[in-house]
Design a protein around this motif. Structure first.
Motif, short mmCIF file in Angstrom:
data_model
loop_
_atom_site.label_atom_id
_atom_site.label_comp_id
_atom_site.label_asym_id
_atom_site.label_seq_id
_atom_site.Cartn_x
_atom_site.Cartn_y
_atom_site.Cartn_z
N ALA A 65 0.66 -1.04 0.14
CA ALA A 65 0.06 0.05 0.17
C ALA A 65 0.78 1.33 -0.18
O ALA A 65 0.34 2.18 0.10
N GLU A 66 1.92 1.27 -0.23
CA GLU A 66 2.90 2.23 -0.16
C GLU A 66 2.62 3.39 -1.40
O GLU A 66 2.28 3.15 -2.46
N GLY A 67 2.15 4.52 -0.75
CA GLY A 67 1.60 5.45 -1.61
C GLY A 67 0.01 5.64 -1.76
O GLY A 67 -0.54 6.44 -2.44
N ASP B 82 -10.86 -3.93 1.42
CA ASP B 82 -9.95 -4.87 0.51
C ASP B 82 -9.57 -4.23 -0.78
O ASP B 82 -9.28 -5.09 -1.85
N LYS B 83 -9.82 -2.92 -0.86
CA LYS B 83 -9.27 -2.26 -1.92
C LYS B 83 -8.17 -1.30 -1.75
O LYS B 83 -8.26 -0.66 -0.51
N LEU B 84 -7.42 -0.93 -2.72
CA LEU B 84 -6.46 0.09 -2.61
C LEU B 84 -7.13 1.37 -3.46
O LEU B 84 -7.43 1.16 -4.31
N TYR B 85 -6.70 2.32 -2.92
CA TYR B 85 -7.07 3.88 -3.43
C TYR B 85 -6.04 4.61 -3.63
O TYR B 85 -5.13 4.68 -2.48
N ASP B 86 -5.98 5.62 -4.47
CA ASP B 86 -4.79 6.59 -4.67
C ASP B 86 -5.84 8.15 -4.30
O ASP B 86 -6.43 8.55 -5.36
N LEU B 87 -5.26 8.54 -3.20
CA LEU B 87 -6.00 9.62 -2.94
C LEU B 87 -5.34 10.95 -2.73
O LEU B 87 -5.54 11.75 -2.35
N ILE B 88 -4.02 10.76 -3.28
CA ILE B 88 -3.00 11.82 -3.42
C ILE B 88 -3.51 13.05 -3.90
O ILE B 88 -3.61 14.19 -3.34
N THR C 105 -1.75 9.42 6.89
CA THR C 105 -2.22 7.91 6.89
C THR C 105 -1.78 7.17 5.41
O THR C 105 -2.33 5.97 5.25
N GLN C 106 -1.22 7.98 4.58
CA GLN C 106 -0.79 7.22 3.46
C GLN C 106 -0.09 5.94 3.52
O GLN C 106 0.77 6.09 4.29
N GLY C 107 -0.44 5.05 2.60
CA GLY C 107 0.43 3.65 2.72
C GLY C 107 -0.15 2.81 4.07
O GLY C 107 0.62 2.03 4.40
N THR C 108 -1.37 3.16 4.46
CA THR C 108 -1.68 2.33 5.59
C THR C 108 -3.31 1.78 5.25
O THR C 108 -3.86 2.55 4.45
N ASP C 109 -3.65 1.00 6.01
CA ASP C 109 -5.01 0.54 6.31
C ASP C 109 -5.85 1.50 7.00
O ASP C 109 -5.75 1.54 8.26
N ILE C 110 -6.89 2.21 6.45
CA ILE C 110 -7.60 2.93 7.19
C ILE C 110 -9.21 2.88 7.50
O ILE C 110 -9.89 3.48 7.41
N THR C 111 -9.23 1.41 6.99
CA THR C 111 -10.78 0.90 7.06
C THR C 111 -11.35 1.38 8.28
O THR C 111 -12.58 1.94 8.32
N GLU C 112 -10.97 1.26 9.60
CA GLU C 112 -11.75 1.57 10.73
C GLU C 112 -12.10 2.87 10.68
O GLU C 112 -12.94 3.39 11.35
N LEU C 113 -11.09 3.79 10.63
CA LEU C 113 -10.99 5.29 10.75
C LEU C 113 -11.95 5.75 9.75
O LEU C 113 -12.96 6.58 10.05
N PHE C 114 -11.97 5.29 8.50
CA PHE C 114 -12.87 5.53 7.37
C PHE C 114 -14.44 5.25 7.76
O PHE C 114 -15.45 6.05 7.81
N GLU C 115 -14.76 4.13 8.09
CA GLU C 115 -16.04 3.70 8.74
C GLU C 115 -16.31 4.48 9.81
O GLU C 115 -17.53 4.49 9.81
N SER C 116 -15.67 4.66 10.60
CA SER C 116 -16.42 5.16 12.01
C SER C 116 -16.36 6.77 11.84
O SER C 116 -17.20 7.67 12.62
N HIS C 117 -15.68 7.42 10.98
CA HIS C 117 -15.72 8.88 10.75
C HIS C 117 -16.95 9.23 9.84
O HIS C 117 -17.71 10.14 10.11
N HIS C 118 -17.04 8.47 8.67
CA HIS C 118 -18.16 8.80 7.86
C HIS C 118 -19.48 8.32 8.12
O HIS C 118 -19.70 7.07 7.93
N VAL C 119 -20.28 8.83 8.66
CA VAL C 119 -21.76 8.53 8.75
C VAL C 119 -22.64 8.37 7.64
O VAL C 119 -23.02 7.28 7.36
#
Length: 113
Positions: free
Chosen positions: A11-13, A19-25, A41-55
């Motif tokens: 997931a570098e970059g 289970d998907k990779l995104y380019d958010l640059i 958070t670039q290059g990491t798994d942000i699943t829990e953060l994404f799910e808990s922040h976006h209602v």
């Protein structure tokens, strides 16, 4: 950008959500919460953060524009976000309720600093 990274499944970059990779640059300067969080958070798994922040589902819908590829290896976490599971069901009910609230009565704080 993504094909070489997808082959190696790193997931570098990129950002991993489920289970998907995104380019958010290119989204960093437009992120409503500011670009710092995405930069950190670039290059990491942000699943829990994404799910808990976006209602609402707005961020999830927007995310499709930045899709690069499917991840080849499973996530290291066992928390599930199934559409019919507890978390997504609760999140949907909260989003539905929030959309019905009367926002005209919202006041600013009267605290003097």
């Amino acid at each position: 950008v993504g094909s070489e990274m997808c082959i190696r499944d790193r997931a570098e970059g990129l950002w991993r959500i489920h289970d998907k990779l995104y380019d958010l640059i290119n989204f960093i300067p437009r992120h409503p919460g500011g670009g710092d969080w995405l930069t950190l958070t670039q290059g990491t798994d942000i699943t829990e953060l994404f799910e808990s922040h976006h209602v609402s589902r707005k961020a999830e819908i927007l995310l499709h524009n930045f899709y690069v590829c499917e991840a080849k290896k499973p996530r290291n976490y066992r928390i599930t976000f199934c559409d019919d599971g507890f978390y997504k069901t609760l999140k949907g009910k909260v989003a539905d309720h929030l959309s019905t609230l009367d926002k005209s009565s919202m006041k600013t704080s009267s605290v003097n600093i």
